[in-house]
Scaffold this motif. Structure first.
Motif, short mmCIF file in Angstrom:
data_model
loop_
_atom_site.label_atom_id
_atom_site.label_comp_id
_atom_site.label_asym_id
_atom_site.label_seq_id
_atom_site.Cartn_x
_atom_site.Cartn_y
_atom_site.Cartn_z
N TYR A 37 -3.00 -4.57 -26.21
CA TYR A 37 -3.39 -5.39 -26.71
C TYR A 37 -3.37 -6.80 -26.75
O TYR A 37 -3.80 -8.01 -27.30
CB TYR A 37 -3.34 -5.07 -28.87
CG TYR A 37 -4.09 -5.67 -29.73
CD1 TYR A 37 -5.22 -5.52 -29.81
CD2 TYR A 37 -3.15 -6.71 -30.80
CE1 TYR A 37 -6.14 -5.92 -31.07
CE2 TYR A 37 -4.50 -7.24 -31.83
CZ TYR A 37 -5.24 -7.03 -31.24
OH TYR A 37 -6.39 -8.01 -32.57
N ASP A 38 -2.03 -6.50 -26.69
CA ASP A 38 -1.89 -8.43 -25.98
C ASP A 38 -2.13 -8.93 -24.94
O ASP A 38 -2.63 -10.06 -25.41
CB ASP A 38 -0.29 -8.30 -26.14
CG ASP A 38 0.17 -7.85 -27.45
OD1 ASP A 38 0.08 -8.06 -27.82
OD2 ASP A 38 2.16 -7.87 -27.20
N THR A 85 -10.14 -3.89 -30.59
CA THR A 85 -9.41 -3.84 -31.27
C THR A 85 -8.68 -2.61 -31.65
O THR A 85 -7.92 -1.87 -32.15
CB THR A 85 -9.93 -3.85 -32.70
OG1 THR A 85 -11.32 -5.38 -32.56
CG2 THR A 85 -9.62 -4.07 -34.13
N SER A 86 -9.20 -1.37 -30.88
CA SER A 86 -9.18 0.02 -30.87
C SER A 86 -7.83 0.17 -29.86
O SER A 86 -7.48 1.25 -30.08
CB SER A 86 -10.39 1.18 -30.54
OG SER A 86 -11.43 0.93 -31.38
N ILE A 127 -6.01 -10.08 -27.03
CA ILE A 127 -5.64 -11.16 -27.28
C ILE A 127 -5.76 -12.09 -26.05
O ILE A 127 -5.63 -13.51 -26.28
CB ILE A 127 -4.37 -10.70 -28.35
CG1 ILE A 127 -4.35 -9.70 -29.03
CG2 ILE A 127 -4.24 -12.43 -28.57
CD1 ILE A 127 -6.28 -10.69 -30.44
N LEU A 161 -14.38 -1.57 -28.97
CA LEU A 161 -13.49 -1.26 -28.54
C LEU A 161 -11.84 -2.56 -28.01
O LEU A 161 -10.97 -1.29 -28.14
CB LEU A 161 -14.33 -1.81 -26.69
CG LEU A 161 -15.23 -0.33 -26.69
CD1 LEU A 161 -15.69 -0.52 -25.99
CD2 LEU A 161 -15.03 0.85 -27.36
N VAL A 169 -4.80 -0.88 -30.05
CA VAL A 169 -4.38 -1.06 -31.33
C VAL A 169 -3.83 0.70 -31.78
O VAL A 169 -1.72 0.51 -32.05
CB VAL A 169 -4.14 -1.79 -32.39
CG1 VAL A 169 -4.76 -3.35 -32.22
CG2 VAL A 169 -4.89 -1.27 -33.36
N TYR A 170 -3.98 0.98 -32.16
CA TYR A 170 -3.76 2.53 -31.62
C TYR A 170 -3.95 3.78 -30.55
O TYR A 170 -2.82 4.40 -30.43
CB TYR A 170 -5.10 3.11 -32.40
CG TYR A 170 -5.06 4.75 -32.80
CD1 TYR A 170 -3.64 5.59 -33.70
CD2 TYR A 170 -5.49 6.01 -32.38
CE1 TYR A 170 -3.87 6.67 -33.63
CE2 TYR A 170 -5.21 7.49 -31.79
CZ TYR A 170 -4.71 8.09 -32.94
OH TYR A 170 -4.22 9.50 -33.30
N PHE A 171 -4.87 3.45 -29.42
CA PHE A 171 -5.28 4.22 -28.71
C PHE A 171 -3.68 3.45 -27.31
O PHE A 171 -3.30 4.80 -26.39
CB PHE A 171 -6.51 4.40 -27.84
CG PHE A 171 -7.38 5.20 -28.59
CD1 PHE A 171 -7.51 6.62 -28.40
CD2 PHE A 171 -8.07 4.13 -29.40
CE1 PHE A 171 -7.97 7.16 -29.56
CE2 PHE A 171 -9.30 5.04 -30.14
CZ PHE A 171 -9.66 6.62 -30.52
N PHE A 172 -4.11 2.19 -26.86
CA PHE A 172 -2.89 1.76 -25.50
C PHE A 172 -3.08 0.63 -26.37
O PHE A 172 -2.97 -0.81 -26.46
CB PHE A 172 -3.72 1.66 -24.52
CG PHE A 172 -4.74 2.33 -24.55
CD1 PHE A 172 -3.36 3.46 -23.18
CD2 PHE A 172 -6.62 2.71 -24.29
CE1 PHE A 172 -5.04 4.45 -22.37
CE2 PHE A 172 -6.76 3.88 -23.92
CZ PHE A 172 -6.31 4.65 -23.05
N PRO A 173 -1.80 0.23 -27.31
CA PRO A 173 -0.64 -0.84 -28.07
C PRO A 173 -0.76 -1.67 -26.96
O PRO A 173 -1.03 -2.74 -27.02
CB PRO A 173 0.58 -0.14 -28.73
CG PRO A 173 0.00 1.86 -29.10
CD PRO A 173 -0.84 1.55 -27.87
#
Lengths: 138, 128
Positions: free
Chosen positions: A54-55, A44-45, A58, A42, A47-51
């Motif tokens: 992602y940060d 990692t996803s 991480i 979820l 990066v496509y759905f809510f870039p």
């Protein structure tokens, strides 16, 4: 519920020695890895759905406590893999090894091989945490 | 303390093919494939690269290569199905009543399908 209680007390009271230790480790390392895997798919996803998220995800992974959990995760993946190979090999190709002396010996080998693979990985990961979160310069 | 052990002679029996026997074999065959897939992924991302060097850019760079996208699709397909089937087997062990096994079976199937679809969409869609 009664069955769950029977199972749980059986885990503690049954004295199956090496074979049972590996059985329990296999079960709980598997469940632990699955829990992490679900979260990991979820995050990692994003990066496509809510870039933009992602940060943030991480950043959570870079937390020291999470890093220590990641080291535990690596042990889970290694042990579950080595023991899984043992189970698959005995079940599919050499069922004659499913006897108590071979079971005990192979269970010990499994734990030994897992530790040999795990320790260098754990040292490297620990160094990453020390370098990035505690300013260790090498 | 003495332990007595009995030797068991190997005995072959024909097992009728059904859903559970296929699932049983699937766990073992997928395990053999998961060793290079999952260990390779953990070795590269967690140990060699490390989370401190992973960001959006890194993911975009990795997924620019078709090889790594195919790798990640296989990884997603095999690890998560192996894990969710494992969860199903553990729950069937803890709650063996038929109703419970059926209910958990369906819940796990739906969760597996939804999360696999989300992950698969992300890998195919790529970094935005």
């Amino acid at each position: 519920m009664a069955n769950l209680r029977t199972t749980a007390t059986g885990y503690v009271t049954y004295r199956g020695r090496e074979g049972q230790v590996n059985y329990l480790l296999h079960r709980f390392t598997g469940l632990g890895t699955l829990l992490f895997l679900t979260i990991h798919i979820l995050d990692t996803s994003t990066v496509y759905f809510f870039p933009s998220l992602y940060d943030h995800a991480i950043a959570l992974y870079r937390n020291t406590w999470f890093g220590l959990g990641e080291i535990v995760l690596v042990f889970c993946v290694i042990f579950h893999g080595v023991n899984g190979l043992r189970i698959a090999a005995f079940d599919m190709f050499w069922p004659k090894y499913w006897n108590i002396p071979d079971e005990r010996a192979s269970a010990r080998w499994t734990l030994g091989i897992s530790l040999v693979l795990f320790i260098p990985a754990a040292v490297i990961m620990l160094l990453h945490i020390l370098q990035n979160n505690f300013g260790l310069a090498l | 303390m003495t332990t007595t052990t009995t030797t068991v002679r190997e005995r072959r029996v024909a097992v009728r093919q059904n859903y559970e026997s296929v699932a049983w074999k699937w766990m073992r065959y997928s395990a053999i494939l998961l060793i290079p897939l999952a260990w390779g992924h953990v070795l590269i991302q967690d140990v060699l690269v490390g989370v401190y060097r992973i960001d959006l850019n890194y993911v975009a760079l990795r997924w620019a290569t078709l090889f790594w996208r195919v790798y990640d699709v296989l990884l997603l397909a095999f690890t998560f199905a192996h894990g969710m089937n494992g969860l199903r087997q553990v729950l069937a062990d803890w709650f063996p009543a038929l109703r419970a096994r059926q209910t958990f079976g369906w819940i796990i199937f739906i969760v597996w399908a939804v999360i696999t679809a989300i992950g698969g969409t992300a890998i195919i869609g790529g970094v935005r």
